[in-house]
Design a protein around this motif. Structure first.
Motif, PDB file in Angstrom:
ATOM      1  N   ILE A 109      -4.093  -2.426   9.514  1.00  0.00           N
ATOM      2  CA  ILE A 109      -5.430  -2.412  10.120  1.00  0.00           C
ATOM      3  C   ILE A 109      -6.485  -2.717   9.071  1.00  0.00           C
ATOM      4  O   ILE A 109      -7.384  -3.537   9.287  1.00  0.00           O
ATOM      5  N   LEU A 110      -6.375  -2.082   7.897  1.00  0.00           N
ATOM      6  CA  LEU A 110      -7.334  -2.312   6.817  1.00  0.00           C
ATOM      7  C   LEU A 110      -7.332  -3.778   6.385  1.00  0.00           C
ATOM      8  O   LEU A 110      -8.396  -4.383   6.209  1.00  0.00           O
ATOM      9  N   LEU A 111      -6.152  -4.357   6.229  1.00  0.00           N
ATOM     10  CA  LEU A 111      -6.064  -5.766   5.834  1.00  0.00           C
ATOM     11  C   LEU A 111      -6.696  -6.680   6.885  1.00  0.00           C
ATOM     12  O   LEU A 111      -7.366  -7.661   6.545  1.00  0.00           O
ATOM     13  N   GLN A 112      -6.526  -6.348   8.156  1.00  0.00           N
ATOM     14  CA  GLN A 112      -7.161  -7.142   9.211  1.00  0.00           C
ATOM     15  C   GLN A 112      -8.679  -6.984   9.166  1.00  0.00           C
ATOM     16  O   GLN A 112      -9.409  -7.958   9.346  1.00  0.00           O
ATOM     17  N   ARG A 113      -9.142  -5.779   8.914  1.00  0.00           N
ATOM     18  CA  ARG A 113     -10.589  -5.557   8.800  1.00  0.00           C
ATOM     19  C   ARG A 113     -11.175  -6.341   7.637  1.00  0.00           C
ATOM     20  O   ARG A 113     -12.333  -6.755   7.677  1.00  0.00           O
ATOM     21  N   LEU A 114     -10.372  -6.545   6.598  1.00  0.00           N
ATOM     22  CA  LEU A 114     -10.827  -7.313   5.443  1.00  0.00           C
ATOM     23  C   LEU A 114     -10.762  -8.824   5.693  1.00  0.00           C
ATOM     24  O   LEU A 114     -11.277  -9.593   4.894  1.00  0.00           O
ATOM     25  N   GLY A 115     -10.114  -9.245   6.804  1.00  0.00           N
ATOM     26  CA  GLY A 115     -10.145 -10.659   7.166  1.00  0.00           C
ATOM     27  C   GLY A 115      -8.817 -11.344   7.394  1.00  0.00           C
ATOM     28  O   GLY A 115      -8.783 -12.513   7.776  1.00  0.00           O
ATOM     29  N   PHE A 116      -7.708 -10.653   7.175  1.00  0.00           N
ATOM     30  CA  PHE A 116      -6.404 -11.267   7.389  1.00  0.00           C
ATOM     31  C   PHE A 116      -6.024 -11.233   8.867  1.00  0.00           C
ATOM     32  O   PHE A 116      -6.453 -10.345   9.600  1.00  0.00           O
ATOM     33  N   THR A 117      -5.220 -12.184   9.297  1.00  0.00           N
ATOM     34  CA  THR A 117      -4.691 -12.167  10.651  1.00  0.00           C
ATOM     35  C   THR A 117      -3.663 -11.042  10.756  1.00  0.00           C
ATOM     36  O   THR A 117      -3.174 -10.524   9.740  1.00  0.00           O
ATOM     37  N   ARG A 118      -3.303 -10.717  11.956  1.00  0.00           N
ATOM     38  CA  ARG A 118      -2.313  -9.665  12.196  1.00  0.00           C
ATOM     39  C   ARG A 118      -0.981 -10.003  11.520  1.00  0.00           C
ATOM     40  O   ARG A 118      -0.349  -9.155  10.894  1.00  0.00           O
ATOM     41  N   TYR A 123       2.821  -9.176   7.012  1.00  0.00           N
ATOM     42  CA  TYR A 123       3.600  -9.738   5.899  1.00  0.00           C
ATOM     43  C   TYR A 123       3.215  -9.052   4.587  1.00  0.00           C
ATOM     44  O   TYR A 123       4.081  -8.644   3.812  1.00  0.00           O
ATOM     45  N   ILE A 124       1.924  -8.936   4.330  1.00  0.00           N
ATOM     46  CA  ILE A 124       1.448  -8.333   3.084  1.00  0.00           C
ATOM     47  C   ILE A 124       1.930  -6.887   2.979  1.00  0.00           C
ATOM     48  O   ILE A 124       2.445  -6.467   1.940  1.00  0.00           O
ATOM     49  N   ARG A 125       1.770  -6.123   4.059  1.00  0.00           N
ATOM     50  CA  ARG A 125       2.169  -4.711   4.037  1.00  0.00           C
ATOM     51  C   ARG A 125       3.649  -4.547   3.720  1.00  0.00           C
ATOM     52  O   ARG A 125       4.040  -3.650   2.988  1.00  0.00           O
ATOM     53  N   THR A 126       4.479  -5.445   4.253  1.00  0.00           N
ATOM     54  CA  THR A 126       5.916  -5.281   4.063  1.00  0.00           C
ATOM     55  C   THR A 126       6.451  -5.975   2.812  1.00  0.00           C
ATOM     56  O   THR A 126       7.548  -5.649   2.372  1.00  0.00           O
ATOM     57  N   ALA A 131      -1.290  -4.315  -2.664  1.00  0.00           N
ATOM     58  CA  ALA A 131      -2.146  -5.400  -2.166  1.00  0.00           C
ATOM     59  C   ALA A 131      -3.586  -4.950  -2.030  1.00  0.00           C
ATOM     60  O   ALA A 131      -4.512  -5.750  -2.149  1.00  0.00           O
ATOM     61  N   VAL A 132      -3.783  -3.656  -1.802  1.00  0.00           N
ATOM     62  CA  VAL A 132      -5.128  -3.098  -1.637  1.00  0.00           C
ATOM     63  C   VAL A 132      -5.287  -1.920  -2.594  1.00  0.00           C
ATOM     64  O   VAL A 132      -4.395  -1.087  -2.721  1.00  0.00           O
ATOM     65  N   PHE A 133      -6.422  -1.913  -3.270  1.00  0.00           N
ATOM     66  CA  PHE A 133      -6.776  -0.803  -4.150  1.00  0.00           C
ATOM     67  C   PHE A 133      -7.996  -0.111  -3.582  1.00  0.00           C
ATOM     68  O   PHE A 133      -8.898  -0.768  -3.072  1.00  0.00           O
ATOM     69  N   LEU A 134      -8.031   1.197  -3.680  1.00  0.00           N
ATOM     70  CA  LEU A 134      -9.212   1.951  -3.279  1.00  0.00           C
ATOM     71  C   LEU A 134      -9.918   2.429  -4.534  1.00  0.00           C
ATOM     72  O   LEU A 134      -9.295   2.989  -5.446  1.00  0.00           O
ATOM     73  N   HIS A 135     -11.213   2.188  -4.603  1.00  0.00           N
ATOM     74  CA  HIS A 135     -12.037   2.675  -5.706  1.00  0.00           C
ATOM     75  C   HIS A 135     -13.280   3.300  -5.102  1.00  0.00           C
ATOM     76  O   HIS A 135     -14.051   2.629  -4.415  1.00  0.00           O
ATOM     77  N   GLU A 136     -13.425   4.612  -5.329  1.00  0.00           N
ATOM     78  CA  GLU A 136     -14.554   5.371  -4.777  1.00  0.00           C
ATOM     79  C   GLU A 136     -14.641   5.177  -3.259  1.00  0.00           C
ATOM     80  O   GLU A 136     -15.714   4.976  -2.697  1.00  0.00           O
ATOM     81  N   GLY A 137     -13.469   5.177  -2.619  1.00  0.00           N
ATOM     82  CA  GLY A 137     -13.392   5.078  -1.163  1.00  0.00           C
ATOM     83  C   GLY A 137     -13.561   3.682  -0.606  1.00  0.00           C
ATOM     84  O   GLY A 137     -13.497   3.483   0.600  1.00  0.00           O
ATOM     85  N   LYS A 138     -13.772   2.702  -1.450  1.00  0.00           N
ATOM     86  CA  LYS A 138     -13.963   1.325  -0.986  1.00  0.00           C
ATOM     87  C   LYS A 138     -12.701   0.508  -1.276  1.00  0.00           C
ATOM     88  O   LYS A 138     -12.176   0.538  -2.387  1.00  0.00           O
ATOM     89  N   PRO A 139     -12.207  -0.242  -0.281  1.00  0.00           N
ATOM     90  CA  PRO A 139     -10.993  -1.045  -0.500  1.00  0.00           C
ATOM     91  C   PRO A 139     -11.299  -2.378  -1.192  1.00  0.00           C
ATOM     92  O   PRO A 139     -12.319  -3.007  -0.929  1.00  0.00           O
ATOM     93  N   TYR A 140     -10.403  -2.762  -2.083  1.00  0.00           N
ATOM     94  CA  TYR A 140     -10.487  -4.057  -2.764  1.00  0.00           C
ATOM     95  C   TYR A 140      -9.130  -4.744  -2.663  1.00  0.00           C
ATOM     96  O   TYR A 140      -8.098  -4.091  -2.757  1.00  0.00           O
ATOM     97  N   LEU A 141      -9.156  -6.051  -2.502  1.00  0.00           N
ATOM     98  CA  LEU A 141      -7.917  -6.820  -2.428  1.00  0.00           C
ATOM     99  C   LEU A 141      -7.448  -7.193  -3.817  1.00  0.00           C
ATOM    100  O   LEU A 141      -8.247  -7.540  -4.694  1.00  0.00           O
ATOM    101  N   ASN A 142      -6.144  -7.141  -4.012  1.00  0.00           N
ATOM    102  CA  ASN A 142      -5.522  -7.520  -5.274  1.00  0.00           C
ATOM    103  C   ASN A 142      -5.532  -9.047  -5.383  1.00  0.00           C
ATOM    104  O   ASN A 142      -5.078  -9.739  -4.473  1.00  0.00           O
ATOM    105  N   PRO A 143      -6.033  -9.595  -6.489  1.00  0.00           N
ATOM    106  CA  PRO A 143      -6.079 -11.049  -6.661  1.00  0.00           C
ATOM    107  C   PRO A 143      -4.712 -11.741  -6.605  1.00  0.00           C
ATOM    108  O   PRO A 143      -4.662 -12.959  -6.413  1.00  0.00           O
ATOM    109  N   ILE A 144      -3.615 -10.988  -6.704  1.00  0.00           N
ATOM    110  CA  ILE A 144      -2.296 -11.626  -6.589  1.00  0.00           C
ATOM    111  C   ILE A 144      -2.121 -12.294  -5.221  1.00  0.00           C
ATOM    112  O   ILE A 144      -1.320 -13.215  -5.076  1.00  0.00           O
ATOM    113  N   LEU A 145      -2.884 -11.827  -4.227  1.00  0.00           N
ATOM    114  CA  LEU A 145      -2.801 -12.429  -2.895  1.00  0.00           C
ATOM    115  C   LEU A 145      -3.281 -13.878  -2.897  1.00  0.00           C
ATOM    116  O   LEU A 145      -2.854 -14.672  -2.066  1.00  0.00           O
TER     117      LEU A 145
END
Length: 175
Positions: A109-118, A123-126, A131-145
């Motif tokens: 759900i978080l990845l979709q909210r950030l802009g990825f398709t379902r 795929y990313i989750r599995t 893939a996602v880092f949380l810093h001070e409660g805010k999600p950031y995408l890992n540049p490896i994507l």
């Protein structure tokens, strides 16, 4: 009909793709041996192109009209009222999110909210750790994507970086 809607809703929220949902429905029709056609009633199901198209059309109609519209709107109203009454922005077990995003997996759900398709989010989750880092409660995408071996993930990640660059702008110490 309620049992049919329940089966489709459950498959949708478990994150099954359309292909999987359609394949299961076609196998079920073949096992049952019957098909209901408006104006004709129940007929013998044959795995012809016409009969398969009727089943597929029925699934798409139920997903769109019943699950993604009617049920989604119902749970959106419930969710908004619950949040208002309890003074919260989010709560666990929000069925609106599960229906809207087609999964009960919070990372998907978080990845979709950030802009990825379902599909890409699944795929990313599995397949991608961290893939996602949380810093001070805010999600950031890992540049490896941005360099993913999955073409769709790579394309979507680069589109997100172009349109929402702050999604990748996490503090340097995170790496």
């Amino acid at each position: 009909m309620l049992r049919w809607y329940t089966v489709l809703l459950t498959q949708w929220m478990e994150g099954h793709g359309l292909r999987s949902i359609m394949s299961r429905a076609l196998r079920y029709r073949l096992q049952q041996g019957t098909l209901y056609i408006k104006g004709q009633g129940e007929i013998r199901y044959e795995s012809t192109l016409q009969h398969r198209n009727i089943v597929i059309s029925e699934i798409l109609k139920v997903l769109e009209d019943v699950i993604l519209f009617s049920l989604s709107n119902y749970f959106l109203k419930f969710s908004n009222e619950y949040k208002k009454v309890h003074g919260v922005e989010q709560f666990d077990n929000d069925w609106y999110d599960y229906i809207e995003y087609g999964t009960t997996k919070q990372e998907t759900i978080l990845l979709q909210r950030l802009g990825f398709t379902r599909e890409s989010a699944t795929y990313i989750r599995t397949n991608v750790s961290n893939a996602v880092f949380l810093h001070e409660g805010k999600p950031y995408l890992n540049p490896i994507l941005l360099e993913s071996s999955n073409i769709n993930v790579r394309k979507e990640a680069n589109e997100i970086r172009y349109n929402v660059p702050e999604a990748f702008s996490m503090p340097d110490f995170m790496f």
